[in-house]
Design an enzyme around this catalytic site. Structure first.
Site, mmCIF file in Angstrom:
data_model
loop_
_atom_site.group_PDB
_atom_site.id
_atom_site.type_symbol
_atom_site.label_atom_id
_atom_site.label_comp_id
_atom_site.label_asym_id
_atom_site.label_seq_id
_atom_site.Cartn_x
_atom_site.Cartn_y
_atom_site.Cartn_z
ATOM 1 N N GLU A 1 0.829 -1.211 0.000
ATOM 2 C CA GLU A 1 0.000 0.000 0.000
ATOM 3 C C GLU A 1 0.861 1.258 0.000
ATOM 4 O O GLU A 1 0.518 2.259 -0.616
ATOM 5 C CB GLU A 1 -0.918 0.005 1.232
ATOM 6 C CG GLU A 1 -1.960 -1.096 1.240
ATOM 7 C CD GLU A 1 -2.973 -0.956 0.122
ATOM 8 O OE1 GLU A 1 -2.582 -1.223 -1.032
ATOM 9 O OE2 GLU A 1 -4.140 -0.608 0.394
ATOM 10 N N THR B 1 -5.822 10.914 -6.718
ATOM 11 C CA THR B 1 -5.574 10.790 -5.282
ATOM 12 C C THR B 1 -5.312 12.167 -4.676
ATOM 13 O O THR B 1 -5.797 12.479 -3.585
ATOM 14 C CB THR B 1 -4.354 9.876 -5.028
ATOM 15 O OG1 THR B 1 -4.579 8.659 -5.738
ATOM 16 C CG2 THR B 1 -4.194 9.558 -3.562
#
Lengths: 313, 313
Positions: free
Chosen positions: A128, A181
């Protein structure tokens, strides 16, 4: 050569009132991976289908997750990773988490489970970190442990598996637009009012209580995010219409999946979840935006073995 | 004349990570009250022992709570209230909540329970409004329902009774100093960082999960308040020493009870709770400040009947 074929599930994180802490695992949406222990030391990505992702180990989330695993394991064994990608990147249902979780879970399994599933979370988080710059756990935890999970704390890492009532079904719509993002982060405010924070933790407490008591009504009443959703939902076309339609069709609640653009609706029972899917599909068909719709029970197991081969050559 | 004598319990509210939403009910600390249905219409406070509190109905928290009850009930019947006060006012363990909760519970009982216990919360809250200017529910909810309660929402009012593991024991020290409500309010900041808010709701989720799974260790790890306690604890002498000593003696966690000045420590088992009491007593004896110490199991019932007289004259 020991080899295993697994199902690596999609996940819904940032679940409404549980921003940054609460996620759940889907049952029929996910990738397939084949992980093998090989004679040559080192981690190799040997095949990727269904997505244009890096083959270089240190640029691939599954690669770095397995490398973190092997570093802790203390032996530089050989691992070959094949990825059959079905979860679209950027969808907000844990595409990178599925790959990193699936890879470390499979290697751990092939080595006779030297680590507990809880311990695998920190290795998968390295994937991640590569994917988003942030070693968050709210997708990898439900992918690995299944059901609903709570990230109580990061320092020290403390992941709690919650109870998952049998009849919960997720309907997820993935509008095929790109939400950057940087945009989904920049709309979030650094400070919140204490009043809203109290409202939010009251709801999170209610949601957790609802899971354990299987009180579907309470689960629904608690699905209320007054902090993140009002800010991020403006980046998702038709968000309010989709949410309202889902609730009108009987969904317990609805919100943003991950940081979007996917929208989830949680329902009691498959019939309601199907009705919800039809209603939100109708809304999105009018927009001209491509979309996928998933309808899935909650997967209380996490990663699943599809096929295991003891000594495949 | 129908009459009932009850035990009206003390409560610990604002429980650490559950500021404004989480409270619990004590078992052996509380007031006694005698409530009677009388021939003369109207609510009268007929006796108060143990405290200097107003005898005028509209100035007494029990009086206004019962008046709110009767307004909803729709009949102006006669009620006489005797209060034998044992919980000190301003202690932070729900003195006013015990009186207002006890009174409405008893009248409801004497009238054959026209309202559910959940419904009584809003009447008892009128007493809290009189006492503090704020109709909060976090003391009256556990006093009425027992165990641990969560105020999920005020609008609409939604009170959730949580599971209460058998072995939990509270140690509470009440330093007999006055902390002005205005002071304990003014130190609280209107805005909090999102990071701290997430930390707090992660812990509240963990605490609720810990109650339902009877995971005492998780309950302890979750008792962490990063928002209110650092600000309010400066108003309570020796707070950090008491908290550290309690945890050193094996308490699961410790924090401020209500808005103080009482400090609670939650332990598994009576032995630890007694050891904790001894340790914090030692600290307070050196301060020269008078104090009370209570050691109590969690009362999962709430209000209790001591004696019931069908037709006392």
């Amino acid at each position: 050569m020991k080899s295993i074929k697994i199902f690596a599930p999609a996940t819904v994180a940032n679940l409404s009132c549980g921003f940054d802490v609460l996620g759940c695992c889907l049952d029929n949406v996910g990738d397939e991976m084949v992980i093998s222990i090989t004679a040559d030391p080192g981690v190799k990505i040997t095949k990727i289908e269904g997505a244009n992702l890096p083959m270089e180990t240190h640029k691939n989330v599954a690669g770095v997750a397995v490398e973190a695993f092997l570093k802790a394991y203390g032996e530089n064994i050989g691992v070959a990773i094949e990825i059959y990608k079905k979860i679209k990147a950027g969808s907000g249902i844990g595409s990178s988490a599925a790959s990193s979780s699936g890879a470390v879970w499979a290697v751990n399994h092939l080595l006779g489970n030297p680590f507990t599933t809880h311990e695998l979370v920190k290795f998968a988080m390295e994937g991640e970190k590569l994917a988003s710059g942030n070693a968050h756990a709210d997708n990898v935890a439900p992918a690995l442990l299944g059901g609903f999970t709570l990230v109580r704390s990061y320092d020290p890492l403390d992941i709690i598996k919650l109870h998952s009532p049998e009849d919960l079904v997720m309907t997820v719509i993935h509008p095929q637009i790109e939400v950057k993002t940087s945009d989904s982060r920049s709309v979030i405010k650094h400070k919140v009012t204490l009043k809203k924070a109290i409202h939010q933790w009251g709801n999170l407490g209610g949601f957790v209580a609802g899971l354990f008591t299987e009180d579907y009504d309470l689960i629904g009443r608690s699905l209320d995010d007054v902090i993140i959703e009002p800010l991020r939902s403006i980046l998702i076309p038709e968000f309010n219409n989709v949410k309202n339609a889902a609730i009108a069709k009987g969904a317990l609640g609805s919100g943003i999946s991950g940081s979007g653009p996917s929208i989830f609706a949680l329902s009691k029972g498959m019939k309601v979840a199907n009705d919800v899917a039809t209603a939100i599909q109708d809304i999105y068909e009018k927009t001209g935006i491509d979309f996928d719709i998933h309808i899935s029970k909650i997967n209380s197991k996490g990663i699943k073995i599809i096929e295991e081969t003891e000594y495949r050559k």
